[in-house]
Design a protein around this motif. Structure first.
Motif, PDB file in Angstrom:
ATOM      1  N   GLY A  35       0.791  -1.229   0.000  1.00 15.71           N
ATOM      2  CA  GLY A  35       0.000   0.000   0.000  1.00 15.71           C
ATOM      3  C   GLY A  35       0.817   1.269   0.000  1.00 15.71           C
ATOM      4  O   GLY A  35       0.423   2.273   0.599  1.00 15.71           O
ATOM      5  N   LEU A  36       1.939   1.266  -0.710  1.00 15.25           N
ATOM      6  CA  LEU A  36       2.793   2.459  -0.749  1.00 15.25           C
ATOM      7  C   LEU A  36       3.209   2.769  -2.176  1.00 15.25           C
ATOM      8  O   LEU A  36       3.075   1.952  -3.090  1.00 15.25           O
ATOM      9  N   PHE A  37       3.701   3.979  -2.385  1.00 12.80           N
ATOM     10  CA  PHE A  37       4.394   4.330  -3.607  1.00 12.80           C
ATOM     11  C   PHE A  37       5.431   5.390  -3.262  1.00 12.80           C
ATOM     12  O   PHE A  37       5.374   6.007  -2.192  1.00 12.80           O
ATOM     13  N   ILE A  38       6.384   5.603  -4.172  1.00 16.42           N
ATOM     14  CA  ILE A  38       7.473   6.533  -3.922  1.00 16.42           C
ATOM     15  C   ILE A  38       7.302   7.779  -4.790  1.00 16.42           C
ATOM     16  O   ILE A  38       7.139   7.680  -6.012  1.00 16.42           O
ATOM     17  N   ALA A  39       7.328   8.933  -4.149  1.00 11.84           N
ATOM     18  CA  ALA A  39       7.327  10.217  -4.854  1.00 11.84           C
ATOM     19  C   ALA A  39       8.747  10.761  -4.830  1.00 11.84           C
ATOM     20  O   ALA A  39       9.380  10.798  -3.774  1.00 11.84           O
ATOM     21  N   GLU A  40       9.234  11.187  -6.000  1.00 10.01           N
ATOM     22  CA  GLU A  40      10.621  11.640  -6.123  1.00 10.01           C
ATOM     23  C   GLU A  40      10.670  13.099  -6.552  1.00 10.01           C
ATOM     24  O   GLU A  40      10.065  13.488  -7.552  1.00 10.01           O
ATOM     25  N   GLY A  41      11.375  13.920  -5.797  1.00  6.42           N
ATOM     26  CA  GLY A  41      11.542  15.327  -6.135  1.00  6.42           C
ATOM     27  C   GLY A  41      10.566  16.212  -5.393  1.00  6.42           C
ATOM     28  O   GLY A  41       9.447  15.801  -5.050  1.00  6.42           O
ATOM     29  N   GLU A  42      10.986  17.434  -5.147  1.00 10.02           N
ATOM     30  CA  GLU A  42      10.184  18.367  -4.352  1.00 10.02           C
ATOM     31  C   GLU A  42       8.794  18.586  -4.943  1.00 10.02           C
ATOM     32  O   GLU A  42       7.778  18.489  -4.228  1.00 10.02           O
ATOM     33  N   LYS A  43       8.704  18.873  -6.247  1.00  3.67           N
ATOM     34  CA  LYS A  43       7.404  19.185  -6.855  1.00  3.67           C
ATOM     35  C   LYS A  43       6.454  17.999  -6.768  1.00  3.67           C
ATOM     36  O   LYS A  43       5.268  18.164  -6.465  1.00  3.67           O
ATOM     37  N   VAL A  44       6.968  16.816  -7.058  1.00  6.14           N
ATOM     38  CA  VAL A  44       6.119  15.628  -7.045  1.00  6.14           C
ATOM     39  C   VAL A  44       5.637  15.324  -5.623  1.00  6.14           C
ATOM     40  O   VAL A  44       4.469  14.978  -5.409  1.00  6.14           O
ATOM     41  N   ILE A  45       6.528  15.456  -4.646  1.00  5.84           N
ATOM     42  CA  ILE A  45       6.125  15.230  -3.246  1.00  5.84           C
ATOM     43  C   ILE A  45       5.023  16.207  -2.844  1.00  5.84           C
ATOM     44  O   ILE A  45       4.013  15.821  -2.238  1.00  5.84           O
ATOM     45  N   ARG A  46       5.191  17.460  -3.195  1.00  4.36           N
ATOM     46  CA  ARG A  46       4.178  18.459  -2.846  1.00  4.36           C
ATOM     47  C   ARG A  46       2.845  18.177  -3.555  1.00  4.36           C
ATOM     48  O   ARG A  46       1.771  18.324  -2.962  1.00  4.36           O
ATOM     49  N   ARG A  47       2.913  17.766  -4.811  1.00  7.55           N
ATOM     50  CA  ARG A  47       1.678  17.466  -5.547  1.00  7.55           C
ATOM     51  C   ARG A  47       0.973  16.247  -4.981  1.00  7.55           C
ATOM     52  O   ARG A  47      -0.256  16.193  -4.951  1.00  7.55           O
ATOM     53  N   ALA A  48       1.730  15.266  -4.522  1.00 14.35           N
ATOM     54  CA  ALA A  48       1.118  14.097  -3.890  1.00 14.35           C
ATOM     55  C   ALA A  48       0.381  14.499  -2.616  1.00 14.35           C
ATOM     56  O   ALA A  48      -0.738  14.048  -2.355  1.00 14.35           O
TER      57      ALA A  48
END
Length: 272
Positions: A35-48
């Motif tokens: 039940g996880l996924f990885i967000a990479e980079g500042e913009k992507v983390i913020r959008r998630a």
């Protein structure tokens, strides 16, 4: 406020979410199951986060701690501080953007829930290249498509590469996975959607001839790179459509073809 924890051992179990990120088969099995996924980079983390995904943890190199300070202050999830060398030993590659986050997946909607209120839907069959998945989601978001339906054998839109290529657009376009194929298309047709199969076949009518932007509800079907839509998928469609080609080019990459077709499908919508 999140706790910042310095990690100096790549085998530390606290950073298990981030281990072996380059092992595609391992991550394909692990991430949905856990039940996880990885967000990479500042913009992507913020959008998630903006899309409502809950953070499990962050893995940051030192220079990114200040950049992500507002997120650290807002989220209770632990932050693991690592050197660039240790990040590479944990993940298996050089983390150029220096910021990773492990996020919790949300339950996917059913086909019926997804179609409710939608007018322009993307249907993908057996698209297994994560770069293409990400590119298609990005174009779908940018060009006004409402939702995405995936055949059972499509790749995971939340796989790290797909998320990265889409620049987080996978978070803004709702999607669901069909349980069967092509019978799973029956509820789409029953909901009033015209099923248009995108194919380079000369027997298909051009998008200009079909004028999908004038149709009330459209489901545009896309196949995998190279093989295209299967015979069963083509047989299930209401109509075949194509993008006219010039200079002896027979077809486009599926990501590029999707962008052209999305514009043709959605360009006549109110507000477009």
């Amino acid at each position: 406020m999140a706790e910042i924890i310095t990690i100096d051992d790549p085998d530390d179990p606290r950073v298990r979410d981030y281990t072996g990120l380059t092992d595609v088969e391992l991550r394909r099995r692990r991430e949905p199951a856990e039940g996880l996924f990885i967000a990479e980079g500042e913009k992507v983390i913020r959008r998630a986060r903006e899309a409502g995904y809950e953070m499990r943890s962050m893995l940051l190199s030192a220079k990114w701690i200040d950049v992500m300070r507002d997120v650290i202050d807002e989220v209770p999830a632990p932050v693991y501080a690592v050197t660039p060398d240790l990040a590479e030993r944990v993940t298996g590659y050089h983390v150029h953007r220096g910021a990773l986050a492990s996020m919790r997946r949300k339950p996917l909607p059913t086909t019926g829930e997804l179609l409710r209120g939608a007018r322009r839907v993307v249907v993908m069959e057996a698209v297994n290249d994560h770069t293409n998945i990400g590119a298609i989601f990005r174009s779908a978001a940018a060009l006004g498509m409402d939702a995405v339906l995936l055949s059972p054998d499509c790749a995971d839109p939340l796989y790290r590469r797909s998320v990265k290529v889409s620049m987080g657009a996978v978070f803004s376009v709702p999607y669901a996975r069909l349980e069967t194929w092509p019978n799973g298309l029956d509820p789409v047709r029953e909901a009033g959607f015209g099923l248009l199969a995108l194919t380079p076949d000369d027997r298909a009518r051009t998008l200009d001839e079909v004028a999908p932007h004038r149709m009330d509800r459209v489901a545009l079907m896309l196949g995998a790179e190279g093989d295209g839509l299967s015979a069963k998928a083509l047989a299930a469609a209401d109509e075949w459509v194509r993008i006219p080609m010039s200079h002896g080019v027979d077809s486009l990459n599926v990501g590029a073809a999707a962008a052209v077709a999305f514009y043709a499908v959605a360009s006549g919508r109110p507000g477009a």
